[in-house]
Design a protein around this motif. Structure first.
Motif, PDB file in Angstrom:
ATOM      1  N   GLU A  95       0.954  -1.253  -0.009  1.00 29.68           N
ATOM      2  CA  GLU A  95       0.429  -0.091  -0.031  1.00 29.68           C
ATOM      3  C   GLU A  95       1.030   1.053   0.035  1.00 29.68           C
ATOM      4  O   GLU A  95       1.399   1.216   0.702  1.00 29.68           O
ATOM      5  N   ASP A  97      -1.108   4.619  -0.197  1.00 26.33           N
ATOM      6  CA  ASP A  97      -1.974   5.076   0.557  1.00 26.33           C
ATOM      7  C   ASP A  97      -3.516   5.312  -0.377  1.00 26.33           C
ATOM      8  O   ASP A  97      -3.591   4.594  -1.481  1.00 26.33           O
ATOM      9  N   GLY A  98      -4.800   5.970   0.151  1.00 25.07           N
ATOM     10  CA  GLY A  98      -4.931   5.090  -0.029  1.00 25.07           C
ATOM     11  C   GLY A  98      -6.383   5.426   1.267  1.00 25.07           C
ATOM     12  O   GLY A  98      -6.367   5.773   1.947  1.00 25.07           O
ATOM     13  N   LYS A  99      -8.220   4.734   0.559  1.00 26.69           N
ATOM     14  CA  LYS A  99      -8.831   4.859   1.945  1.00 26.69           C
ATOM     15  C   LYS A  99      -9.153   2.764   2.079  1.00 26.69           C
ATOM     16  O   LYS A  99      -9.534   2.544   0.624  1.00 26.69           O
ATOM     17  N   ARG A 100      -9.368   3.266   2.883  1.00 28.11           N
ATOM     18  CA  ARG A 100      -9.276   1.328   3.839  1.00 28.11           C
ATOM     19  C   ARG A 100     -10.371   1.682   5.220  1.00 28.11           C
ATOM     20  O   ARG A 100     -10.371   2.680   5.302  1.00 28.11           O
ATOM     21  N   PRO A 101     -10.640   0.388   5.060  1.00 30.77           N
ATOM     22  CA  PRO A 101     -11.558   0.410   6.190  1.00 30.77           C
ATOM     23  C   PRO A 101     -10.820   0.197   7.478  1.00 30.77           C
ATOM     24  O   PRO A 101      -9.764   0.772   8.037  1.00 30.77           O
ATOM     25  N   ALA A 102     -11.875   1.018   8.706  1.00 30.37           N
ATOM     26  CA  ALA A 102     -11.541   1.131   9.443  1.00 30.37           C
ATOM     27  C   ALA A 102     -11.618   0.513  10.448  1.00 30.37           C
ATOM     28  O   ALA A 102     -11.812  -1.072   9.907  1.00 30.37           O
TER      29      ALA A 102
END
Length: 106
Positions: A95, A97-102
Motif C-alpha cells: 500500500e 495510500d488510499g481509503k481503507r476500512p476502519a
C-alpha cells in the motif's frame, strides 16, 4: 502500512467453478470469524468470463497476511484448490495510500 494481493483463478469448467466457489465460501467462514488482521477478502466473478474468479485481499500488514496463511481453513483452501483450476496468478501489493476500512474493535 497495508499489504494486499489480487489473485486471478481460472476454473477447469463450470462444475469446477461451482466447487471452487464452495471451497472459497468455507474458507471465508473461518476468515470472517478468526482473522481480525484480514481487512478485506472478496471473491469476484468477471462479466463475460464465467470460469474466472478474482480475489481481492487486504491485510493490516505483512504479518497479518502471514498469520492468515497459517490458518487451518486457509491451508485447506490452498491444498484443495488445484483440483478445480486450470491456472492462477497472484499479484502482491504494498500500500502507498488510499481509503481503507476502519480497524475493527473487539
Amino acid at each position: 502500512m497495508g499489504f494486499g494481493l489480487v489473485v486471478r483463478f481460472v476454473a477447469r469448467d463450470e462444475t469446477a467453478a461451482r466447487a471452487f466457489d464452495g471451497l472459497a465460501r468455507e474458507a471465508l467462514e473461518g476468515i470472517r470469524a478468526e482473522e481480525p488482521g484480514t481487512l478485506v477478502y472478496v471473491n469476484h466473478t468477471v462479466p463475460e468470463e464465467p470460469l474466472v474468479r478474482v480475489f481481492y485481499e487486504l491485510y493490516a500488514d505483512r504479518q497479518a497476511f502471514e498469520e492468515h496463511e497459517r490458518q487451518p481453513h486457509v491451508r485447506r483452501f490452498l491444498e484443495e484448490r488445484g483440483q478445480y483450476l486450470e491456472s492462477f496468478e497472484a499479484t502482491f501489493l504494498d500500500e502507498i495510500d488510499g481509503k481503507r476500512p476502519a480497524a475493527r474493535t473487539v
